[in-house]
Motif scaffolding. Structure first.
Motif, PDB file in Angstrom:
ATOM      1  N   ARG A 161       0.830  -1.205   0.000  1.00 35.20           N
ATOM      2  CA  ARG A 161       0.000   0.000   0.000  1.00 35.20           C
ATOM      3  C   ARG A 161       0.867   1.259   0.000  1.00 35.20           C
ATOM      4  O   ARG A 161       0.523   2.264  -0.628  1.00 35.20           O
ATOM      5  CB  ARG A 161      -0.918  -0.005   1.222  1.00 35.20           C
ATOM      6  CG  ARG A 161      -1.796   1.243   1.345  1.00 35.20           C
ATOM      7  CD  ARG A 161      -2.676   1.161   2.583  1.00 35.20           C
ATOM      8  NE  ARG A 161      -1.878   0.975   3.779  1.00 35.20           N
ATOM      9  CZ  ARG A 161      -1.290   1.970   4.446  1.00 35.20           C
ATOM     10  NH1 ARG A 161      -1.410   3.216   4.016  1.00 35.20           N
ATOM     11  NH2 ARG A 161      -0.592   1.728   5.537  1.00 35.20           N
ATOM     12  N   LYS A 162       2.013   1.217   0.689  1.00 37.20           N
ATOM     13  CA  LYS A 162       2.911   2.372   0.729  1.00 37.20           C
ATOM     14  C   LYS A 162       3.408   2.723  -0.673  1.00 37.20           C
ATOM     15  O   LYS A 162       3.512   3.894  -1.032  1.00 37.20           O
ATOM     16  CB  LYS A 162       4.102   2.082   1.640  1.00 37.20           C
ATOM     17  CG  LYS A 162       3.739   1.809   3.093  1.00 37.20           C
ATOM     18  CD  LYS A 162       4.977   1.475   3.903  1.00 37.20           C
ATOM     19  CE  LYS A 162       4.629   1.152   5.352  1.00 37.20           C
ATOM     20  NZ  LYS A 162       5.838   0.781   6.136  1.00 37.20           N
ATOM     21  N   THR A 180      15.671 -12.790   0.646  1.00 35.07           N
ATOM     22  CA  THR A 180      15.654 -13.963   1.518  1.00 35.07           C
ATOM     23  C   THR A 180      14.595 -13.833   2.603  1.00 35.07           C
ATOM     24  O   THR A 180      14.227 -14.826   3.235  1.00 35.07           O
ATOM     25  CB  THR A 180      17.029 -14.175   2.178  1.00 35.07           C
ATOM     26  OG1 THR A 180      17.305 -13.080   3.068  1.00 35.07           O
ATOM     27  CG2 THR A 180      18.119 -14.269   1.135  1.00 35.07           C
ATOM     28  N   VAL A 181      14.115 -12.609   2.826  1.00 36.84           N
ATOM     29  CA  VAL A 181      13.062 -12.371   3.816  1.00 36.84           C
ATOM     30  C   VAL A 181      11.694 -12.320   3.149  1.00 36.84           C
ATOM     31  O   VAL A 181      10.737 -12.956   3.597  1.00 36.84           O
ATOM     32  CB  VAL A 181      13.333 -11.070   4.597  1.00 36.84           C
ATOM     33  CG1 VAL A 181      12.172 -10.751   5.546  1.00 36.84           C
ATOM     34  CG2 VAL A 181      14.635 -11.178   5.374  1.00 36.84           C
ATOM     35  N   ASP A 182      11.588 -11.536   2.058  1.00 38.41           N
ATOM     36  CA  ASP A 182      10.316 -11.430   1.341  1.00 38.41           C
ATOM     37  C   ASP A 182      10.599 -11.043  -0.110  1.00 38.41           C
ATOM     38  O   ASP A 182      10.930  -9.894  -0.404  1.00 38.41           O
ATOM     39  CB  ASP A 182       9.409 -10.394   2.003  1.00 38.41           C
ATOM     40  CG  ASP A 182       7.965 -10.505   1.526  1.00 38.41           C
ATOM     41  OD1 ASP A 182       7.755 -10.862   0.352  1.00 38.41           O
ATOM     42  OD2 ASP A 182       7.053 -10.245   2.326  1.00 38.41           O
ATOM     43  N   GLU A 183      10.472 -11.992  -0.990  1.00 36.74           N
ATOM     44  CA  GLU A 183      10.701 -11.746  -2.410  1.00 36.74           C
ATOM     45  C   GLU A 183       9.434 -11.284  -3.117  1.00 36.74           C
ATOM     46  O   GLU A 183       9.491 -10.680  -4.189  1.00 36.74           O
ATOM     47  CB  GLU A 183      11.229 -13.019  -3.074  1.00 36.74           C
ATOM     48  CG  GLU A 183      11.715 -12.824  -4.498  1.00 36.74           C
ATOM     49  CD  GLU A 183      12.336 -14.082  -5.058  1.00 36.74           C
ATOM     50  OE1 GLU A 183      12.919 -14.010  -6.154  1.00 36.74           O
ATOM     51  OE2 GLU A 183      12.241 -15.139  -4.403  1.00 36.74           O
ATOM     52  N   LYS A 184       8.286 -11.525  -2.503  1.00 36.60           N
ATOM     53  CA  LYS A 184       7.018 -11.201  -3.153  1.00 36.60           C
ATOM     54  C   LYS A 184       6.862  -9.703  -3.387  1.00 36.60           C
ATOM     55  O   LYS A 184       6.301  -9.285  -4.399  1.00 36.60           O
ATOM     56  CB  LYS A 184       5.854 -11.725  -2.309  1.00 36.60           C
ATOM     57  CG  LYS A 184       5.758 -13.242  -2.253  1.00 36.60           C
ATOM     58  CD  LYS A 184       4.556 -13.680  -1.422  1.00 36.60           C
ATOM     59  CE  LYS A 184       4.451 -15.199  -1.366  1.00 36.60           C
ATOM     60  NZ  LYS A 184       3.298 -15.641  -0.542  1.00 36.60           N
ATOM     61  N   ILE A 185       7.353  -8.872  -2.463  1.00 34.77           N
ATOM     62  CA  ILE A 185       7.195  -7.428  -2.627  1.00 34.77           C
ATOM     63  C   ILE A 185       8.005  -6.936  -3.823  1.00 34.77           C
ATOM     64  O   ILE A 185       7.585  -6.033  -4.548  1.00 34.77           O
ATOM     65  CB  ILE A 185       7.605  -6.677  -1.334  1.00 34.77           C
ATOM     66  CG1 ILE A 185       7.353  -5.179  -1.467  1.00 34.77           C
ATOM     67  CG2 ILE A 185       9.060  -6.956  -0.977  1.00 34.77           C
ATOM     68  CD1 ILE A 185       5.919  -4.808  -1.679  1.00 34.77           C
TER      69      ILE A 185
END
Length: 332
Positions: A161-162, A180-185
């Motif tokens: 949303r940001k 490695t933490v969050d690739e989806k973003i």
């Protein structure tokens, strides 16, 4: 890949040594015909297509954009100066910053505002940073460093949303990402946001025009006019410390009342108010612009046409003013 390798520990002086060496490699070995160099960290990610950034920078070929520390965007002339310059100033600063912690966060800023390139300095942060001081700050007691500091948080898919809200702003990069933490973003930014073109960015950020009266056909501001089509050639309405701006007004019909042209700074203070006379011809009015003397004058300005008899706004528009000389507060 850099030809010479350095041990670039976080905050070490070798970071600056490595960067200056890479600049020389770009010019001497690779012989790239570049216009700008952009410094990014491994946790930065672009949020707009390279074509958008290229077109934006092409509007300001002689400027250098400085933020807190990175990304910085320097033109070729300045890069050659910091890498090869041999006057007393640059020699002294290169020597001094060879003994300074985190040199890249202040070396370029110091050179820029104290050298012949001071007039090219644009105070503008082109990057979103995911700060949360309550969660991102800690102290370190290690062999190589003993300090307290803050680091941005890692963006996750829940933060999309940001990015959607900032899609129309002049922000070309964001930090901090870690696949490695969050690739989806990262995948989401590629798919959803990177398709914006430059006109969308500028229109949503600072090129809004509102016409409230049927008496006004056109109300615009800019520099160079295309008289055949009665439009400004540069439609971005982005100005770096202008001396004069030109206002274009086209009427649909005659009105028998006085109209004022009013210009307000980003804080809402009225800077200019002049009376204008309606004409069958399309009037182009040159407005002297005040000198940028404070930070509150940087940002989105408002200009509007006001009917004096009924004190009603006939049309309004926004435009963006940037500074060439003010320094940027360090956020990292």
């Amino acid at each position: 890949m850099a030809k010479n390798r350095y041990r670039t520990t976080w905050g070490a002086t070798t970071l600056l040594t490595a960067e200056l060496d890479v600049y020389k490699q770009l010019i001497e070995d690779l012989k790239w015909n570049f216009s700008f160099v952009i410094t990014l960290s491994e946790s930065d990610f672009p949020t707009k297509p390279i074509e958008v950034l290229s077109e934006f920078l092409s509007m300001f070929p002689n400027q250098n954009f400085v933020s807190g520390n990175i990304p910085n965007i320097f033109n070729r002339d300045f890069i050659q100066y910091v890498a090869y310059g041999d006057d007393e100033l640059i020699r002294g600063l290169r020597f001094a910053f060879n003994y300074t912690a985190m040199p890249c966060e202040s070396f370029y800023h110091t050179v820029l505002i104290n050298s012949i390139y001071c007039d090219s300095h644009v105070r503008m942060n082109l990057r979103m940073v995911n700060w949360d001081r309550r969660r991102g700050c800690t102290c370190y007691n290690m062999d190589v460093s003993d300090l307290c500091g803050c680091s941005p948080l890692i963006y996750r898919i829940t933060d999309k949303r940001k990015f959607a809200e900032a899609a129309g702003e002049l922000l070309f990069f964001a930090r901090k990402f870690d696949p490695t933490v969050d690739e989806k973003i990262i995948d989401w930014i590629d798919e959803k946001i990177s398709g914006l073109n430059l006109s969308e960015v500028f229109i949503r950020q600072n090129s809004r025009t509102s016409i409230f009266s049927k008496l006004i056909k056109q109300f615009d501001i800019g520099f160079t006019i295309d008289t055949r089509n009665n439009v400004f050639i540069d439609r971005s309405r982005t100005f770096i410390e202008p001396k004069i701006v030109t206002v274009l007004i086209e009427w649909t019909s005659e009105m028998n009342e006085e109209v004022s042209l009013v210009m307000e700074d980003p804080t809402g203070n009225v800077i200019t108010r002049i009376s204008i006379t309606q004409s069958d011809e399309m009037p182009m009015i040159d407005i002297p612009f005040p000198e940028i003397t404070s930070e509150c004058m940087i940002g989105i300005w408002n200009m509007y046409l006001l009917s004096n008899s009924i004190n009603d706004t006939l049309a309004s528009l926004n435009f963006l003013i940037l500074s060439a000389n003010q320094t940027e507060t360090n956020d990292d």
